[in-house]
Write an enzyme that holds these catalytic residues in place. Sequence first.
Site, short mmCIF file in Angstrom:
data_model
loop_
_atom_site.label_atom_id
_atom_site.label_comp_id
_atom_site.label_asym_id
_atom_site.label_seq_id
_atom_site.Cartn_x
_atom_site.Cartn_y
_atom_site.Cartn_z
N LYS A 70 -126.85 5.47 8.63
CA LYS A 70 -126.46 5.43 6.89
C LYS A 70 -124.85 5.89 6.87
CE LYS A 70 -127.46 3.88 3.05
NZ LYS A 70 -128.09 2.19 2.92
N1 GLU Z 1 -127.72 -1.28 2.93
C1 GLU Z 1 -128.33 -2.20 3.37
C2 GLU Z 1 -129.77 -1.83 3.26
O1 GLU Z 1 -130.17 -0.52 2.56
C3 GLU Z 1 -128.33 -3.11 4.16
C4 GLU Z 1 -128.78 -2.56 5.89
C5 GLU Z 1 -128.21 -3.41 6.76
O2 GLU Z 1 -128.17 -4.59 6.87
O3 GLU Z 1 -127.79 -2.49 7.73
O4 GLU Z 1 -130.62 -1.72 3.30
#
Ligand code: GLU
Length: 416
Positions: free
Chosen positions: A105
Amino acid sequence: MSDGGPFENLRTMMDRAHEYTDVPQNVFVRMKHPERTLRVGVPLLRDDGSEEIVEGFRCQFDSTRGPYKGGIRYHPDVTVEEVIAMAGLMSLKTALVDLQYGGAKGGVVVDPKELSRDEIKRVTRRYTEGIRRMIGPEMDIPAPDMNTGPREMAWVMDTYSMYEGYPVPEVVTGKPLELGGTPGRIEATGRGVAIITREFVEHVQGSLEDTTVAIQGFGNVGSWTAKILEEFGATVVAVSDVTGAIYDPDGLDVEAVFEHADAGGMLDSYDAEEEISNDELLRLDVDVLIPAAIADVITDDVAEDLRAEIVVEAANGPTTPAADRVLRERNIPLIPDILANSGGVIVSYLEWVQNTQEYAWTLEEVNEDLERRIVKGFDDVIRRADELGTPDFRVAAYAIAIQRIGTAHAYRGLFP
Ligand code: GLU
């Protein structure tokens, strides 16, 4: 369980689920530690010529099962601890829906509402430069998260590609269609939430027809969830954004609200049947409550008064551990974030697969694949909860994910 900050809470929850797995303690200890976290000072040139430094982070939590994967969020309240916790959640999420990915993240401490388009562009490019040595199509693939979308992903792709000297669309997902994005990615998280809600309602009480739904948050996830749930036959009676909530016991005109928000309107300027507060929305007498905004909105106080029959977590971490305990005591079933909002990363995976194969799928193919994978995740969680003899779907979901990551660790062994 204490409310000890997002990372502490994640570890407490992992400990609880670990008891239902046969992952040895020495392996499990590694699974609770992020592999690496980068902290970057991002110089931002403001339009008035002044400069400031904003902080940015990227945490790569676990890569045992595949490349790191996870979004980048822009929010004034982002902290390194939150980013680490969300990266841990991503590792569990990708394992739960069985994508060959790990978890990561990113976050930048900015309020994009206070910045111009050019300022957001500059901060995105400079943050990407800051983390570019750790990302890459086979290494770590960012995506949209809170307050970021296709526009920012295009800038990430461009910045990375400029350094490589050739276009690298597969370094990031959630791109505009014209740059190798996939049909269905924009609405993927909301579609997944709607599918999970349908499956869950059918599992516990029959059919989505006559089911009333309240959705807290009307950003990308909340608005698409509302729209698709209505298509599925549910009655969306309330939605909210930061300016407040709108309520109509007979059902909102979701299409009209969607268009209003799409054109940039906030809900306080929507001509609504009834206006209520966000707090009242969470306590409405509805069949399904879907928190689809920020973390920690369902506190123990809210959980005590909650009148919904079931809760589906579209946001990441919307329920505090204390509230989680209250809901369990009150026998209000909950579908956890790592399953409910996994549609986004599932379709990100499909985008990345198309990019690496240089081949494009149709919207129908993408939606079909999303549905198959997320329904399988749902069935796995229900079955595991059954086997464990618990109505706690969060513990069942975590146990599946921990088992999968733990087994992968065991096969790979400890380097060197
Ligand atoms: N931000 C989204 C999540 O929390 C998608 C993450 C992604 O597609 O890599 O799952």
